[in-house]
Design a protein around this motif. Structure first.
Motif, PDB file in Angstrom:
ATOM      1  N   ARG A 194       0.807  -1.218   0.000  1.00 23.44           N
ATOM      2  CA  ARG A 194       0.000   0.000   0.000  1.00 23.44           C
ATOM      3  C   ARG A 194       0.836   1.262   0.000  1.00 23.44           C
ATOM      4  NH1 ARG A 194      -4.899  -0.743   4.182  1.00 23.44           N
ATOM      5  NH2 ARG A 194      -6.278  -1.807   2.739  1.00 23.44           N
ATOM      6  N   ALA A 195       1.959   1.221   0.684  1.00 23.04           N
ATOM      7  CA  ALA A 195       2.774   2.433   0.825  1.00 23.04           C
ATOM      8  C   ALA A 195       4.220   2.059   1.099  1.00 23.04           C
ATOM      9  CB  ALA A 195       2.237   3.299   1.967  1.00 23.04           C
ATOM     10  N   GLN A 220       7.591   3.739   3.192  1.00 23.34           N
ATOM     11  CA  GLN A 220       8.071   4.766   4.113  1.00 23.34           C
ATOM     12  C   GLN A 220       9.588   4.867   4.012  1.00 23.34           C
ATOM     13  OE1 GLN A 220       6.662   5.219   8.176  1.00 23.34           O
ATOM     14  NE2 GLN A 220       5.299   3.485   7.804  1.00 23.34           N
ATOM     15  N   ARG A 275       8.719   6.860  -7.416  1.00 21.26           N
ATOM     16  CA  ARG A 275       7.466   7.417  -7.942  1.00 21.26           C
ATOM     17  C   ARG A 275       7.215   6.921  -9.364  1.00 21.26           C
ATOM     18  NH1 ARG A 275       3.483   7.759  -6.026  1.00 21.26           N
ATOM     19  NH2 ARG A 275       4.317   8.845  -4.263  1.00 21.26           N
ATOM     20  N   LYS A 317       1.216   4.002  -5.548  1.00 19.12           N
ATOM     21  CA  LYS A 317       1.424   3.729  -4.126  1.00 19.12           C
ATOM     22  C   LYS A 317       1.771   5.021  -3.393  1.00 19.12           C
ATOM     23  CE  LYS A 317       1.108  -0.617  -5.040  1.00 19.12           C
ATOM     24  NZ  LYS A 317      -0.200  -1.200  -4.948  1.00 19.12           N
ATOM     25  N   SER A 318       1.378   5.082  -2.143  1.00 20.24           N
ATOM     26  CA  SER A 318       1.748   6.227  -1.313  1.00 20.24           C
ATOM     27  C   SER A 318       3.207   6.089  -0.898  1.00 20.24           C
ATOM     28  CB  SER A 318       0.886   6.271  -0.052  1.00 20.24           C
ATOM     29  OG  SER A 318      -0.464   6.476  -0.389  1.00 20.24           O
ATOM     30  N   ILE A 319       3.909   7.209  -0.894  1.00 21.35           N
ATOM     31  CA  ILE A 319       5.291   7.233  -0.430  1.00 21.35           C
ATOM     32  C   ILE A 319       5.371   8.264   0.685  1.00 21.35           C
ATOM     33  CG2 ILE A 319       7.687   7.681  -1.033  1.00 21.35           C
ATOM     34  CD1 ILE A 319       7.046   6.822  -3.881  1.00 21.35           C
ATOM     35  N   TRP A 320       5.709   7.801   1.873  1.00 18.66           N
ATOM     36  CA  TRP A 320       5.847   8.663   3.046  1.00 18.66           C
ATOM     37  C   TRP A 320       7.326   8.898   3.284  1.00 18.66           C
ATOM     38  CZ3 TRP A 320       1.968   9.102   7.327  1.00 18.66           C
ATOM     39  CH2 TRP A 320       0.682   8.858   6.862  1.00 18.66           C
ATOM     40  N   ILE A 321       7.706  10.170   3.407  1.00 19.36           N
ATOM     41  CA  ILE A 321       9.103  10.519   3.611  1.00 19.36           C
ATOM     42  C   ILE A 321       9.233  11.249   4.944  1.00 19.36           C
ATOM     43  CG2 ILE A 321      11.075  11.801   2.715  1.00 19.36           C
ATOM     44  CD1 ILE A 321       8.820  11.485   0.124  1.00 19.36           C
ATOM     45  N   TRP A 322      10.107  10.756   5.779  1.00 18.90           N
ATOM     46  CA  TRP A 322      10.411  11.389   7.054  1.00 18.90           C
ATOM     47  C   TRP A 322      11.808  11.983   6.932  1.00 18.90           C
ATOM     48  CZ3 TRP A 322       6.310  11.438  10.221  1.00 18.90           C
ATOM     49  CH2 TRP A 322       5.312  10.491   9.991  1.00 18.90           C
TER      50      TRP A 322
END
Length: 104
Positions: free
Chosen positions: A49-50, A52, A73, A79-84
């Motif tokens: 789903r994603a 990180q 991307r 898909k969601s891409i979460w960047i911290w």
């Protein structure tokens, strides 16, 4: 592991964003980084789903990560891409309307 770079080095500095972008381009030409690093894990997922990512944002790792995220991307567009983003607080520059502060 990158043996030819060292933080605060005068010969091969690793604090510059562009160094990270160039490093990603060079390594990606030599090895397809997504095929080597991400695809084996993505194929193990039943329903990905994603993604990180934790990445430095104020040195060459920021530039490297930005290029890596662009490739992710392109490959995993839906898909969601979460960047911290992680930064070194001692190198942050703050600007106000009255004065310029440089915390180093």
């Amino acid at each position: 592991q990158l043996n030819e770079y060292e933080l605060n080095s005068q010969v091969m500095p690793f604090e510059d964003w562009n160094v990270g972008e160039d490093l990603f381009s060079d390594l990606d030409k030599e090895h397809d980084l997504l095929d080597r690093d991400v695809r084996p894990f993505a194929e193990e997922c039943d329903q990905l789903r994603a993604i990180q990512l934790f990445a430095g944002s104020d040195d060459a790792w920021g530039g490297f990560s930005a290029q890596y995220i662009d490739r992710l991307r392109d490959e995993y567009g839906k898909k969601s891409i979460w960047i911290w983003a992680i930064e070194d607080g001692t190198r942050v520059q703050r600007v106000s309307s009255n004065a310029h502060f440089n915390y180093e």
